[in-house]
Write a protein that holds these residues in place. Structure first.
Motif, PDB file in Angstrom:
ATOM      1  N   HIS A  13      25.436 -15.628 -38.261  1.00  0.00           N
ATOM      2  CA  HIS A  13      24.794 -14.244 -37.581  1.00  0.00           C
ATOM      3  C   HIS A  13      24.600 -13.726 -36.436  1.00  0.00           C
ATOM      4  O   HIS A  13      24.545 -12.404 -36.332  1.00  0.00           O
ATOM      5  CB  HIS A  13      22.901 -14.082 -38.456  1.00  0.00           C
ATOM      6  N   THR A  14      24.513 -14.770 -35.431  1.00  0.00           N
ATOM      7  CA  THR A  14      24.626 -14.021 -34.740  1.00  0.00           C
ATOM      8  C   THR A  14      26.127 -13.117 -34.321  1.00  0.00           C
ATOM      9  O   THR A  14      25.983 -11.863 -33.218  1.00  0.00           O
ATOM     10  CB  THR A  14      24.237 -15.282 -33.381  1.00  0.00           C
ATOM     11  N   THR A  16      27.579 -11.742 -36.293  1.00  0.00           N
ATOM     12  CA  THR A  16      27.693  -9.796 -36.798  1.00  0.00           C
ATOM     13  C   THR A  16      26.591  -9.015 -36.046  1.00  0.00           C
ATOM     14  O   THR A  16      27.573  -8.094 -35.615  1.00  0.00           O
ATOM     15  CB  THR A  16      27.151 -10.160 -38.306  1.00  0.00           C
ATOM     16  N   LEU A  17      25.718  -9.281 -35.152  1.00  0.00           N
ATOM     17  CA  LEU A  17      25.387  -8.424 -33.945  1.00  0.00           C
ATOM     18  C   LEU A  17      26.237  -8.728 -33.132  1.00  0.00           C
ATOM     19  O   LEU A  17      26.339  -7.114 -32.765  1.00  0.00           O
ATOM     20  CB  LEU A  17      24.178  -9.432 -34.055  1.00  0.00           C
ATOM     21  N   LEU A  20      28.528  -5.634 -33.617  1.00  0.00           N
ATOM     22  CA  LEU A  20      27.635  -4.188 -33.918  1.00  0.00           C
ATOM     23  C   LEU A  20      28.431  -3.204 -32.248  1.00  0.00           C
ATOM     24  O   LEU A  20      28.478  -3.911 -30.742  1.00  0.00           O
ATOM     25  CB  LEU A  20      25.991  -4.410 -33.664  1.00  0.00           C
ATOM     26  N   ARG A  23      23.546  -1.747 -30.923  1.00  0.00           N
ATOM     27  CA  ARG A  23      22.200  -2.089 -30.875  1.00  0.00           C
ATOM     28  C   ARG A  23      21.184  -2.116 -30.770  1.00  0.00           C
ATOM     29  O   ARG A  23      21.062  -1.383 -29.280  1.00  0.00           O
ATOM     30  CB  ARG A  23      22.035  -3.422 -30.293  1.00  0.00           C
ATOM     31  N   THR A  24      19.840  -2.197 -31.225  1.00  0.00           N
ATOM     32  CA  THR A  24      18.768  -1.556 -31.212  1.00  0.00           C
ATOM     33  C   THR A  24      17.877  -3.127 -29.957  1.00  0.00           C
ATOM     34  O   THR A  24      18.596  -3.549 -30.423  1.00  0.00           O
ATOM     35  CB  THR A  24      18.109  -1.253 -32.173  1.00  0.00           C
ATOM     36  N   GLU A  26      15.577  -3.847 -30.617  1.00  0.00           N
ATOM     37  CA  GLU A  26      14.883  -5.164 -31.919  1.00  0.00           C
ATOM     38  C   GLU A  26      16.272  -5.860 -32.199  1.00  0.00           C
ATOM     39  O   GLU A  26      15.783  -7.513 -31.900  1.00  0.00           O
ATOM     40  CB  GLU A  26      14.213  -4.303 -33.126  1.00  0.00           C
ATOM     41  N   GLN A  27      17.382  -5.574 -32.079  1.00  0.00           N
ATOM     42  CA  GLN A  27      18.471  -6.121 -32.918  1.00  0.00           C
ATOM     43  C   GLN A  27      18.693  -7.070 -31.401  1.00  0.00           C
ATOM     44  O   GLN A  27      19.743  -7.694 -31.722  1.00  0.00           O
ATOM     45  CB  GLN A  27      19.262  -5.358 -33.074  1.00  0.00           C
ATOM     46  N   GLU A  30      17.091  -9.994 -32.109  1.00  0.00           N
ATOM     47  CA  GLU A  30      16.979 -10.764 -32.442  1.00  0.00           C
ATOM     48  C   GLU A  30      18.346 -11.585 -32.623  1.00  0.00           C
ATOM     49  O   GLU A  30      18.529 -12.846 -33.058  1.00  0.00           O
ATOM     50  CB  GLU A  30      17.634  -9.619 -34.183  1.00  0.00           C
ATOM     51  N   MET A  31      19.820 -10.956 -31.944  1.00  0.00           N
ATOM     52  CA  MET A  31      20.511 -11.167 -31.289  1.00  0.00           C
ATOM     53  C   MET A  31      20.719 -12.648 -30.837  1.00  0.00           C
ATOM     54  O   MET A  31      20.506 -13.986 -30.814  1.00  0.00           O
ATOM     55  CB  MET A  31      22.022 -10.955 -30.983  1.00  0.00           C
TER      56      MET A  31
END
Length: 142
Positions: A13-14, A16-17, A20, A23-24, A26-27, A30-31
């Protein structure tokens, strides 16, 4: 869910972020948290190679968001784990790659160049041709 699966899923998941283009905020949060959570789970169930790879990923996250100090911290830990446990091949090459990136973000081009040279040297020792070529492509993005 077992910790190994959590470690893998959070690592992926990291990644995937990381891929990008934008990123926002928030992303970004999250990362960061996903990378650290993955590292935590691998610490509980993994081997030293998993620890080193987790530290590498944390360093990459901080490099991508322009945070030199934590990027250096995690890149150094990655290298320390490799050295402590005799881990070589692509893990060692990527430890130097992480240091080169982190020093670049931290504003130290001399150390970045030095670590890039160490990464290139370690990269030539990667045993699998496909892994070696993949590493060269990654290193070329510095």
């Amino acid at each position: 869910m077992d910790q190994r699966k959590l470690g893998v899923d959070l690592f992926n998941h990291t990644w995937t972020l990381l891929e990008l283009e934008q990123r926002t905020p928030e992303q970004v949060d999250e990362m960061i948290h996903a990378a650290h959570a993955s590292a935590h789970h691998w610490r509980n169930v993994g081997k030293p190679e998993n620890f080193a790879r987790s530290e590498w990923q944390c360093s990459r996250v901080y490099t991508v968001i322009g945070q030199g100090e934590p990027a250096l911290w995690h890149a150094r830990r990655c290298l320390e784990i490799c050295e402590q446990h005799g881990i070589g091949d692509w893990d060692l090459a990527y430890a130097y790659e992480a240091l080169a990136r982190a020093h670049g973000v931290a504003g130290d081009p001399v150390q970045a160049a030095h670590c890039k040279a160490l990464a290139e040297q370690a990269g030539e020792a990667i045993s699998e041709d496909e892994d070696r070529e993949h590493f060269r492509k990654d290193l070329a993005t510095l």
